[in-house]
Motif scaffolding. Structure first.
Motif, PDB file in Angstrom:
ATOM      1  N   VAL A  30       0.147  33.423 -21.412  1.00  0.00           N
ATOM      2  CA  VAL A  30      -0.945  34.020 -22.183  1.00  0.00           C
ATOM      3  C   VAL A  30      -0.655  33.926 -23.685  1.00  0.00           C
ATOM      4  O   VAL A  30       0.381  34.387 -24.150  1.00  0.00           O
ATOM      5  CB  VAL A  30      -1.103  35.514 -21.796  1.00  0.00           C
ATOM      6  CG1 VAL A  30      -2.097  36.219 -22.713  1.00  0.00           C
ATOM      7  CG2 VAL A  30      -1.518  35.652 -20.342  1.00  0.00           C
ATOM      8  N   ASP A  53      -3.071  27.709 -19.353  1.00  0.00           N
ATOM      9  CA  ASP A  53      -2.790  28.760 -20.335  1.00  0.00           C
ATOM     10  C   ASP A  53      -4.056  29.574 -20.588  1.00  0.00           C
ATOM     11  O   ASP A  53      -5.156  29.030 -20.632  1.00  0.00           O
ATOM     12  CB  ASP A  53      -2.344  28.144 -21.675  1.00  0.00           C
ATOM     13  CG  ASP A  53      -0.898  27.690 -21.643  1.00  0.00           C
ATOM     14  OD1 ASP A  53      -0.057  28.418 -21.090  1.00  0.00           O
ATOM     15  OD2 ASP A  53      -0.615  26.598 -22.182  1.00  0.00           O
ATOM     16  N   LEU A  54      -3.853  30.880 -20.789  1.00  0.00           N
ATOM     17  CA  LEU A  54      -4.992  31.755 -21.091  1.00  0.00           C
ATOM     18  C   LEU A  54      -4.928  32.203 -22.545  1.00  0.00           C
ATOM     19  O   LEU A  54      -3.850  32.188 -23.154  1.00  0.00           O
ATOM     20  CB  LEU A  54      -4.958  33.009 -20.208  1.00  0.00           C
ATOM     21  CG  LEU A  54      -4.873  32.800 -18.696  1.00  0.00           C
ATOM     22  CD1 LEU A  54      -4.855  34.143 -17.985  1.00  0.00           C
ATOM     23  CD2 LEU A  54      -6.057  31.957 -18.208  1.00  0.00           C
ATOM     24  N   TYR A  56      -5.988  35.573 -24.831  1.00  0.00           N
ATOM     25  CA  TYR A  56      -6.554  36.918 -24.993  1.00  0.00           C
ATOM     26  C   TYR A  56      -6.829  37.093 -26.482  1.00  0.00           C
ATOM     27  O   TYR A  56      -5.911  36.957 -27.300  1.00  0.00           O
ATOM     28  CB  TYR A  56      -5.558  37.994 -24.545  1.00  0.00           C
ATOM     29  CG  TYR A  56      -5.443  38.180 -23.047  1.00  0.00           C
ATOM     30  CD1 TYR A  56      -5.449  37.102 -22.174  1.00  0.00           C
ATOM     31  CD2 TYR A  56      -5.328  39.452 -22.510  1.00  0.00           C
ATOM     32  CE1 TYR A  56      -5.351  37.276 -20.807  1.00  0.00           C
ATOM     33  CE2 TYR A  56      -5.228  39.647 -21.140  1.00  0.00           C
ATOM     34  CZ  TYR A  56      -5.233  38.556 -20.297  1.00  0.00           C
ATOM     35  OH  TYR A  56      -5.129  38.743 -18.939  1.00  0.00           O
ATOM     36  N   ARG A  78     -10.637  30.889 -19.086  1.00  0.00           N
ATOM     37  CA  ARG A  78      -9.346  30.802 -19.804  1.00  0.00           C
ATOM     38  C   ARG A  78      -9.304  31.807 -20.962  1.00  0.00           C
ATOM     39  O   ARG A  78      -8.269  32.033 -21.552  1.00  0.00           O
ATOM     40  CB  ARG A  78      -9.147  29.388 -20.392  1.00  0.00           C
ATOM     41  CG  ARG A  78      -8.801  28.334 -19.367  1.00  0.00           C
ATOM     42  CD  ARG A  78      -8.481  27.033 -20.073  1.00  0.00           C
ATOM     43  NE  ARG A  78      -7.266  27.126 -20.870  1.00  0.00           N
ATOM     44  CZ  ARG A  78      -6.986  26.323 -21.895  1.00  0.00           C
ATOM     45  NH1 ARG A  78      -7.838  25.379 -22.262  1.00  0.00           N
ATOM     46  NH2 ARG A  78      -5.856  26.456 -22.562  1.00  0.00           N
ATOM     47  N   VAL A  98       0.360  41.684 -17.998  1.00  0.00           N
ATOM     48  CA  VAL A  98       0.844  40.383 -18.478  1.00  0.00           C
ATOM     49  C   VAL A  98       1.707  40.548 -19.730  1.00  0.00           C
ATOM     50  O   VAL A  98       1.562  41.518 -20.480  1.00  0.00           O
ATOM     51  CB  VAL A  98      -0.316  39.405 -18.833  1.00  0.00           C
ATOM     52  CG1 VAL A  98      -1.067  38.986 -17.605  1.00  0.00           C
ATOM     53  CG2 VAL A  98      -1.261  40.009 -19.865  1.00  0.00           C
ATOM     54  N   ALA A 100       3.004  38.250 -23.235  1.00  0.00           N
ATOM     55  CA  ALA A 100       2.464  37.134 -24.022  1.00  0.00           C
ATOM     56  C   ALA A 100       3.539  36.102 -24.299  1.00  0.00           C
ATOM     57  O   ALA A 100       4.703  36.448 -24.515  1.00  0.00           O
ATOM     58  CB  ALA A 100       1.909  37.662 -25.336  1.00  0.00           C
TER      59      ALA A 100
END
Ligand SMILES: C[S@@+](CC[C@H](N)C(=O)[O-])C[C@H]1O[C@@H](n2cnc3c(N)ncnc32)[C@H](O)[C@@H]1O
Length: 296
Positions: A30, A53-54, A56, A78, A98, A100
């Motif tokens: 993330v 990959d995300l 935020y 995503r 999660v 990072a």
């Protein structure tokens, strides 16, 4: 028609190449953009990283949040965007369970806020003295600060913002508002001109005075301190914390926090600054300083 609908992505992301380079962290995970703004950095991160990959994203300004949401919609699930302050990154990530792999904070104003938000950030236009980047998070407007702060508080705001002759200028504001309250940016420009008679230094002085008020209205230093303190706890081992600042006070806070935090190893002894070419293309980049630390 409001200009905000015409050129929404005009903001050029600062130090983009460097940010992408330093955000490269092994493995999927993330990325967090704590200051999404127009979504320039976010879009580039999504374009240049793995489809697994995300991202935020956090943006507290209501209009910018909606603009970025539209811009980043093509990346589907995503992306997760939050209309929240970056001070809420830790609790949000903890709730999601999660950690990072990298967190970016690109502080300061976007071109959109400065030129199109109509909230009084610029001395180039006569607008209401608002200066709240977010209606939900900021408690006071610049108008309230100028018309209601007592001498000590007003002097604190100006001296902290490194406004010259801060004591005398605060006194001058107190005198002026006895006759007429401050309503628009034009009233403040007039006061700066009357007090300093600045000549060639006019733009520089106006920029410093406007910046000092903006920092107070949005509690920028307090928010940055909170973030510097709490974000390392949501970085995974080897994860990176990148901060771009535009003010020497901010850079000092970042430098000290990175150096004094046992959870972090600073990767930049001196801050990374934009190349001459970048400054030529984007004068906003002029005072940018990027520092990076790694979670140990
Ligand atoms: C310099 S701009 C970011 C530009 C962005 N990187 C881009 O490329 O489009 C800074 C943004 O951070 C936002 N911001 C400032 N403080 C914030 C906070 N505490 N929480 C969330 N957003 C914040 C501002 O509203 C502004 O949109």
């Amino acid at each position: 028609m409001c200009r905000r609908n015409q050129q929404p992505f005009r903001h050029i992301p600062v130090l983009l190449k460097e940010v992408l380079e330093w955000m490269k962290v092994e493995g999927e995970g993330v990325f967090v953009d704590g200051t999404v703004g127009m979504g320039g950095h976010s879009e580039a991160i999504l374009e240049t990283t793995s489809a697994k990959d995300l991202l935020y994203g956090f943006e507290w300004n209501e209009d910018s949040f909606l603009i970025a949401k539209k811009r980043l919609a093509r990346f589907g699930d995503r992306v997760r965007l939050f209309n929240k302050s970056f001070t809420e990154i830790p609790e949000t990530l903890e709730k999601e369970g999660v950690l990072a792999k990298a967190v970016l904070l690109d502080l300061g104003l976007s071109s959109f806020l400065l030129e199109d938000s109509e909230r009084g950030f610029t001395f180039q236009k006569d607008e209401p003295l608002d200066m709240r980047m977010s209606y939900s998070y900021a408690r006071l407007t610049a108008k309230e600060v100028l018309n209601h702060y007592d001498f000590l508080n007003l002097e604190r705001v100006f001296s902290y913002g490194e406004v010259p002759a801060s004591k005398k200028f605060a006194k001058f504001i107190l005198e002026k508002r006895k006759n007429k309250t401050f309503e628009t940016t034009g009233d403040l420009v007039q006061a700066v001109r009357e007090f300093y008679r600045p000549g060639r230094r006019e733009k520089e002085l106006l920029a410093v005075v406007f910046q000092a008020l903006r920092i107070e209205v949005n509690q920028e230093m307090q928010n940055l301190e909170k973030a510097l303190q709490s974000i390392p706890q949501v970085l995974r081992k080897g994860g990176r914390f990148l901060v771009i600042s535009f003010h020497s006070l901010e850079d000092r806070l970042v430098k000290r926090a990175f150096k004094g935090d046992p959870r972090l190893k600073p990767l930049t002894r001196k801050p990374i600054v934009p190349s001459e070419e970048e400054i030529r293309k984007n004068s906003r980049a002029r005072s940018a300083k990027l520092r990076i630390a790694e979670r140990v």
